[in-house]
Every structure is written in structure tokens, then in C-alpha cells.
Design a protein around this motif. Structure first.
Motif, PDB file in Angstrom:
ATOM      1  N   HIS A 142      -3.964  47.860  15.269  1.00  0.00           N
ATOM      2  CA  HIS A 142      -3.423  48.956  14.452  1.00  0.00           C
ATOM      3  C   HIS A 142      -3.636  48.673  12.970  1.00  0.00           C
ATOM      4  O   HIS A 142      -3.693  49.576  12.150  1.00  0.00           O
ATOM      5  CB  HIS A 142      -1.928  49.148  14.730  1.00  0.00           C
ATOM      6  N   PHE A 143      -3.766  47.386  12.658  1.00  0.00           N
ATOM      7  CA  PHE A 143      -3.866  46.971  11.257  1.00  0.00           C
ATOM      8  C   PHE A 143      -5.321  46.761  10.846  1.00  0.00           C
ATOM      9  O   PHE A 143      -5.712  47.069   9.722  1.00  0.00           O
ATOM     10  CB  PHE A 143      -3.068  45.676  11.074  1.00  0.00           C
ATOM     11  N   PHE A 144      -6.124  46.227  11.769  1.00  0.00           N
ATOM     12  CA  PHE A 144      -7.536  45.953  11.479  1.00  0.00           C
ATOM     13  C   PHE A 144      -8.347  46.312  12.723  1.00  0.00           C
ATOM     14  O   PHE A 144      -8.505  45.503  13.637  1.00  0.00           O
ATOM     15  CB  PHE A 144      -7.725  44.466  11.114  1.00  0.00           C
ATOM     16  N   PRO A 145      -8.843  47.553  12.801  1.00  0.00           N
ATOM     17  CA  PRO A 145      -9.453  48.045  14.046  1.00  0.00           C
ATOM     18  C   PRO A 145     -10.704  47.284  14.498  1.00  0.00           C
ATOM     19  O   PRO A 145     -11.005  47.264  15.695  1.00  0.00           O
ATOM     20  CB  PRO A 145      -9.800  49.502  13.715  1.00  0.00           C
ATOM     21  N   ASP A 146     -11.410  46.634  13.577  1.00  0.00           N
ATOM     22  CA  ASP A 146     -12.642  45.923  13.949  1.00  0.00           C
ATOM     23  C   ASP A 146     -12.254  44.544  14.503  1.00  0.00           C
ATOM     24  O   ASP A 146     -12.673  43.494  13.997  1.00  0.00           O
ATOM     25  CB  ASP A 146     -13.512  45.784  12.686  1.00  0.00           C
ATOM     26  N   VAL A 147     -11.449  44.572  15.582  1.00  0.00           N
ATOM     27  CA  VAL A 147     -10.777  43.342  16.025  1.00  0.00           C
ATOM     28  C   VAL A 147     -11.715  42.223  16.466  1.00  0.00           C
ATOM     29  O   VAL A 147     -11.351  41.055  16.397  1.00  0.00           O
ATOM     30  CB  VAL A 147      -9.762  43.591  17.176  1.00  0.00           C
ATOM     31  N   ASP A 148     -12.929  42.580  16.895  1.00  0.00           N
ATOM     32  CA  ASP A 148     -13.858  41.522  17.340  1.00  0.00           C
ATOM     33  C   ASP A 148     -14.202  40.553  16.210  1.00  0.00           C
ATOM     34  O   ASP A 148     -14.738  39.470  16.460  1.00  0.00           O
ATOM     35  CB  ASP A 148     -15.171  42.140  17.853  1.00  0.00           C
ATOM     36  N   ARG A 149     -13.909  40.964  14.981  1.00  0.00           N
ATOM     37  CA  ARG A 149     -14.275  40.133  13.822  1.00  0.00           C
ATOM     38  C   ARG A 149     -13.092  39.326  13.301  1.00  0.00           C
ATOM     39  O   ARG A 149     -13.007  39.031  12.117  1.00  0.00           O
ATOM     40  CB  ARG A 149     -14.875  41.019  12.737  1.00  0.00           C
ATOM     41  N   LEU A 150     -12.151  38.992  14.220  1.00  0.00           N
ATOM     42  CA  LEU A 150     -10.968  38.206  13.839  1.00  0.00           C
ATOM     43  C   LEU A 150     -10.907  36.923  14.677  1.00  0.00           C
ATOM     44  O   LEU A 150     -10.013  36.752  15.514  1.00  0.00           O
ATOM     45  CB  LEU A 150      -9.692  39.037  14.054  1.00  0.00           C
ATOM     46  N   PRO A 151     -11.844  35.986  14.463  1.00  0.00           N
ATOM     47  CA  PRO A 151     -11.821  34.758  15.277  1.00  0.00           C
ATOM     48  C   PRO A 151     -10.671  33.833  14.893  1.00  0.00           C
ATOM     49  O   PRO A 151     -10.299  33.739  13.718  1.00  0.00           O
ATOM     50  CB  PRO A 151     -13.169  34.101  14.928  1.00  0.00           C
ATOM     51  N   ASN A 152     -10.135  33.167  15.893  1.00  0.00           N
ATOM     52  CA  ASN A 152      -9.077  32.168  15.687  1.00  0.00           C
ATOM     53  C   ASN A 152      -9.679  30.769  15.651  1.00  0.00           C
ATOM     54  O   ASN A 152     -10.547  30.446  16.469  1.00  0.00           O
ATOM     55  CB  ASN A 152      -8.094  32.188  16.869  1.00  0.00           C
ATOM     56  N   VAL A 153      -9.167  29.942  14.748  1.00  0.00           N
ATOM     57  CA  VAL A 153      -9.505  28.516  14.729  1.00  0.00           C
ATOM     58  C   VAL A 153      -8.186  27.762  14.880  1.00  0.00           C
ATOM     59  O   VAL A 153      -7.288  27.898  14.047  1.00  0.00           O
ATOM     60  CB  VAL A 153     -10.184  28.102  13.408  1.00  0.00           C
ATOM     61  N   MET A 154      -8.060  27.030  15.973  1.00  0.00           N
ATOM     62  CA  MET A 154      -6.807  26.318  16.271  1.00  0.00           C
ATOM     63  C   MET A 154      -7.045  24.813  16.132  1.00  0.00           C
ATOM     64  O   MET A 154      -7.890  24.246  16.813  1.00  0.00           O
ATOM     65  CB  MET A 154      -6.364  26.638  17.696  1.00  0.00           C
ATOM     66  N   LEU A 155      -6.270  24.179  15.253  1.00  0.00           N
ATOM     67  CA  LEU A 155      -6.350  22.732  15.057  1.00  0.00           C
ATOM     68  C   LEU A 155      -5.202  22.059  15.812  1.00  0.00           C
ATOM     69  O   LEU A 155      -4.024  22.359  15.553  1.00  0.00           O
ATOM     70  CB  LEU A 155      -6.243  22.402  13.564  1.00  0.00           C
ATOM     71  N   ALA A 156      -5.531  21.155  16.726  1.00  0.00           N
ATOM     72  CA  ALA A 156      -4.498  20.408  17.454  1.00  0.00           C
ATOM     73  C   ALA A 156      -3.957  19.293  16.558  1.00  0.00           C
ATOM     74  O   ALA A 156      -4.721  18.468  16.071  1.00  0.00           O
ATOM     75  CB  ALA A 156      -5.089  19.811  18.728  1.00  0.00           C
ATOM     76  N   LEU A 157      -2.637  19.301  16.343  1.00  0.00           N
ATOM     77  CA  LEU A 157      -2.007  18.208  15.574  1.00  0.00           C
ATOM     78  C   LEU A 157      -1.563  17.082  16.494  1.00  0.00           C
ATOM     79  O   LEU A 157      -1.249  15.987  16.032  1.00  0.00           O
ATOM     80  CB  LEU A 157      -0.795  18.730  14.802  1.00  0.00           C
ATOM     81  N   ASP A 158      -1.479  17.365  17.784  1.00  0.00           N
ATOM     82  CA  ASP A 158      -1.120  16.359  18.794  1.00  0.00           C
ATOM     83  C   ASP A 158      -2.114  16.501  19.937  1.00  0.00           C
ATOM     84  O   ASP A 158      -2.676  17.578  20.145  1.00  0.00           O
ATOM     85  CB  ASP A 158       0.297  16.619  19.337  1.00  0.00           C
ATOM     86  N   ASP A 159      -2.309  15.416  20.678  1.00  0.00           N
ATOM     87  CA  ASP A 159      -3.120  15.535  21.890  1.00  0.00           C
ATOM     88  C   ASP A 159      -2.494  16.622  22.757  1.00  0.00           C
ATOM     89  O   ASP A 159      -1.269  16.643  22.952  1.00  0.00           O
ATOM     90  CB  ASP A 159      -3.123  14.216  22.667  1.00  0.00           C
ATOM     91  N   ALA A 160      -3.314  17.532  23.250  1.00  0.00           N
ATOM     92  CA  ALA A 160      -2.793  18.663  24.026  1.00  0.00           C
ATOM     93  C   ALA A 160      -3.349  18.602  25.446  1.00  0.00           C
ATOM     94  O   ALA A 160      -4.564  18.451  25.644  1.00  0.00           O
ATOM     95  CB  ALA A 160      -3.183  19.977  23.357  1.00  0.00           C
ATOM     96  N   SER A 161      -2.449  18.737  26.416  1.00  0.00           N
ATOM     97  CA  SER A 161      -2.838  18.696  27.834  1.00  0.00           C
ATOM     98  C   SER A 161      -1.878  19.611  28.590  1.00  0.00           C
ATOM     99  O   SER A 161      -0.865  20.055  28.024  1.00  0.00           O
ATOM    100  CB  SER A 161      -2.719  17.261  28.363  1.00  0.00           C
ATOM    101  N   PRO A 162      -2.144  19.881  29.861  1.00  0.00           N
ATOM    102  CA  PRO A 162      -1.201  20.708  30.623  1.00  0.00           C
ATOM    103  C   PRO A 162       0.212  20.131  30.605  1.00  0.00           C
ATOM    104  O   PRO A 162       1.199  20.869  30.629  1.00  0.00           O
ATOM    105  CB  PRO A 162      -1.805  20.717  32.029  1.00  0.00           C
ATOM    106  N   ALA A 163       0.347  18.801  30.521  1.00  0.00           N
ATOM    107  CA  ALA A 163       1.682  18.185  30.561  1.00  0.00           C
ATOM    108  C   ALA A 163       2.554  18.630  29.385  1.00  0.00           C
ATOM    109  O   ALA A 163       3.765  18.827  29.550  1.00  0.00           O
ATOM    110  CB  ALA A 163       1.549  16.665  30.572  1.00  0.00           C
ATOM    111  N   ASN A 164       1.964  18.780  28.201  1.00  0.00           N
ATOM    112  CA  ASN A 164       2.790  19.202  27.061  1.00  0.00           C
ATOM    113  C   ASN A 164       2.537  20.658  26.657  1.00  0.00           C
ATOM    114  O   ASN A 164       2.820  21.056  25.531  1.00  0.00           O
ATOM    115  CB  ASN A 164       2.663  18.237  25.869  1.00  0.00           C
ATOM    116  N   GLY A 165       2.045  21.429  27.621  1.00  0.00           N
ATOM    117  CA  GLY A 165       1.973  22.884  27.413  1.00  0.00           C
ATOM    118  C   GLY A 165       0.792  23.331  26.574  1.00  0.00           C
ATOM    119  O   GLY A 165       0.932  24.224  25.732  1.00  0.00           O
ATOM    120  N   CYS A 166      -0.391  22.767  26.834  1.00  0.00           N
ATOM    121  CA  CYS A 166      -1.570  23.183  26.056  1.00  0.00           C
ATOM    122  C   CYS A 166      -1.920  24.638  26.366  1.00  0.00           C
ATOM    123  O   CYS A 166      -1.478  25.211  27.366  1.00  0.00           O
ATOM    124  CB  CYS A 166      -2.768  22.284  26.363  1.00  0.00           C
ATOM    125  N   LEU A 167      -2.725  25.203  25.486  1.00  0.00           N
ATOM    126  CA  LEU A 167      -3.192  26.567  25.690  1.00  0.00           C
ATOM    127  C   LEU A 167      -4.128  26.620  26.906  1.00  0.00           C
ATOM    128  O   LEU A 167      -4.880  25.671  27.146  1.00  0.00           O
ATOM    129  CB  LEU A 167      -3.951  27.008  24.430  1.00  0.00           C
TER     130      LEU A 167
END
Ligand SMILES: O=C(O)CCC(=O)C(=O)O
Length: 270
Positions: free
Chosen positions: A154-179
Motif C-alpha cells: 500500500h505504501f510502495f507498490p513496486d514491492v519486488d524492489r524491496l530486498p531484505n538483508v538480514m545480519l545474524a548477531l548470534d548463531d541461528a539454528s532451528p533450536a533458537n528459532g531461526c528463520l
């Protein structure tokens, strides 16, 4: 989870394998991008940001709930608390990049900006939004399956041009609820949401339209970057472990556009 194996500073633009992963899966990981000293400094900054957000919330601002999510607006950020009634544990701060100079510097960091230029599809890019996600041991709660694009369209219709960059600050695994992400689920664009589940219901993706059994965990070490498409279906389970799971998310957009939640512009990498 496809990785890329980038090691040199002149190789920051997307490799052919990453372009293919973006097209086919909607995400890829670059492992070990930030070193231990950088990550340690950012962890400290994250905990200071939480204190600033707490202090800001105590000093004023507005509280409200939507569909069991508890929010507070203060000092230019939306703070989201854990769901348990009365919990003061912060789950998300959006935006957060203005809360510490190091967070702000990362907006311009070549390791984020150069690949983001390829993903946005132009050289001049800007920040769209930033999120500090915190999953505390034993309390960090799940994120239901969703796409980001319906929140933003609704705010920015060209949504394909909104890439996410996620930086892990901790080791991430299924045990601690990774994405977890569903490969290829971005290909159909915005999928139907769950209806009749409250005001935010339509923003949670209807499981009839994607195959959750295909989801893969974004297992990554602290200092790694996950790049993911705004229409890829993603979610995460509670943190049932004794370990922290914190992450910084930066979402980019074409340059010249204002931030999502703030009436200001933040050009990136200029
Ligand atoms: O950090 C997580 O587990 C979920 C993050 C997420 O889904 C989001 O920020 O859109």
C-alpha cells in the motif's frame, strides 16, 4: 540453503549462482561476512538500543494492541513486545538504525549496499525500513508464515524492489528459532492471506497457497547475511533454547523514496 562463498571486496556484486538462487528460491546466504569484533560491537549496540527503547517507552508515547501483538510508539520507533500480557520484553524495534551510529553506518556498508544495488535493480538506492529482531531465550515467540510484501504494497507498490538483508548477531539454528523460508514461494507474487483471523489476518499467508513442508531453515553463523525477497514466505518458531537469537534487518528500495515509517529519506551508499 544456497551459500555464495564470496571472499574478496571486489566480489560484492551478485555472482551468477546468487542471481539464480534469487530467481528460483527468492533468497541466498553469504556466510561469515562480518568478523567477530564487528559482531560483538553490534551486539553491545543492540542491547543499548533496547535500553534506549525501554527508556523512551517509559517517558511517553502511545501503546496499542493489534491481534495479540503489543506495540508502543516512542522516539521514532515502533516497539513490539512479547505477547504475554504485561511482558516488557522487546521483540522488535522498527526502525532501529537511528539508535546507534554503528547501525546507521551499516546502511552504507558496501557489503550490504553492493549486493542490494543488484537486487533493487539500480545503482541509486535508499533504505526502506530497518528492524532489530530479538528472540530471547525461552521467551522469544514464533513469527507466523507471512510475506513482507502485503505489509508494504500500500505504501510502495513496486514491492519486488524491496530486498531484505538480514545480519545474524548470534548463531541461528532451528533450536533458537531461526528463520525458515519456502523456496520459490515468491514467484507468484503476493499470495492470499488468511481471512477472518482478526485485523492482521489477511497478512498471514494462507497455507493453501504454498507448501510449508518445503521450508528450509536459514542456519547461519553470527556475522552472516541472508538476502531474501519480500514475497518469499517466511516464518520462525519460538526460541526454546537458552541461547539468544538476535538479527538486524535492512530493507532497501530505489533511491529518492522516503522511509516506510518515518517521513524522511535515507539514501544508501552515497
Ligand atoms: O526474525 C524472525 O524470526 C522473523 C522475522 C520476520 O519475519 C520479519 O521481520 O519479517
Amino acid at each position: 540453503m544456497r551459500g555464495s562463498g564470496h571472499t574478496t571486496s571486489d566480489g560484492l556484486r551478485l555472482s551468477p549462482a546468487e542471481r539464480r538462487a534469487w530467481r528460483e528460491d527468492g533468497f541466498f546466504v553469504r556466510h561469515g561476512v562480518l568478523d567477530t569484533a564487528e559482531v560483538d560491537a553490534l551486539r553491545d549496540a543492540a542491547e543499548r538500543a533496547v535500553e534506549i527503547a525501554h527508556a523512551g517507552a517509559l517517558a511517553g508515547g502511545a501503546s496499542y494492541s493489534i491481534d495479540g501483538n503489543r506495540y508502543h510508539e516512542a522516539r521514532g520507533s515502533t516497539i513490539q513486545y512479547e505477547h504475554r500480557e504485561g511482558s516488557q520484553t522487546i521483540r522488535v524495534i522498527e526502525p532501529f538504525h537511528h539508535l546507534d551510529a554503528r547501525f546507521d553506518q551499516l546502511v552504507d556498508d558496501a557489503r550490504f549496499v553492493e549486493p542490494a544495488r543488484d537486487l533493487v535493480g539500480c545503482e541509486r538506492i535508499a533504505l526502506f525500513t530497518s528492524k532489530l529482531n530479538l528472540k530471547r531465550p525461552r521467551e522469544g515467540s514464533r513469527f507466523r508464515w507471512h510475506q513482507d510484501s502485503p505489509y508494504w504494497a500500500h505504501f510502495f507498490p513496486d514491492v519486488d524492489r524491496l530486498p531484505n538483508v538480514m545480519l545474524a548477531l548470534d548463531d541461528a539454528s532451528p533450536a533458537n528459532g531461526c528463520l525458515h523460508l519456502v523456496p520459490g514461494s515468491h514467484a507468484e507474487g503476493m499470495l492470499p492471506g488468511l481471512e477472518g483471523q482478526g485485523r492482521l489476518g489477511p497478512l498471514f499467508t494462507d497455507p493453501a497457497y504454498f507448501d510449508a513442508s518445503r521450508a528450509v531453515p536459514a542456519e547461519m553463523g553470527a556475522g552472516s547475511l541472508l538476502f531474501f525477497h519480500p514475497s518469499v514466505v517466511h516464518g520462525s518458531e519460538p526460541n526454546a533454547s537458552d541461547e539468544l537469537r538476535r538479527a538486524l534487518l535492512y530493507t532497501y528500495q530505489p533511491g529518492g523514496n522516503r522511509l516506510f515509517k518515518v517521513d524522511a529519506k535515507r539514501e544508501a551508499g552515497v
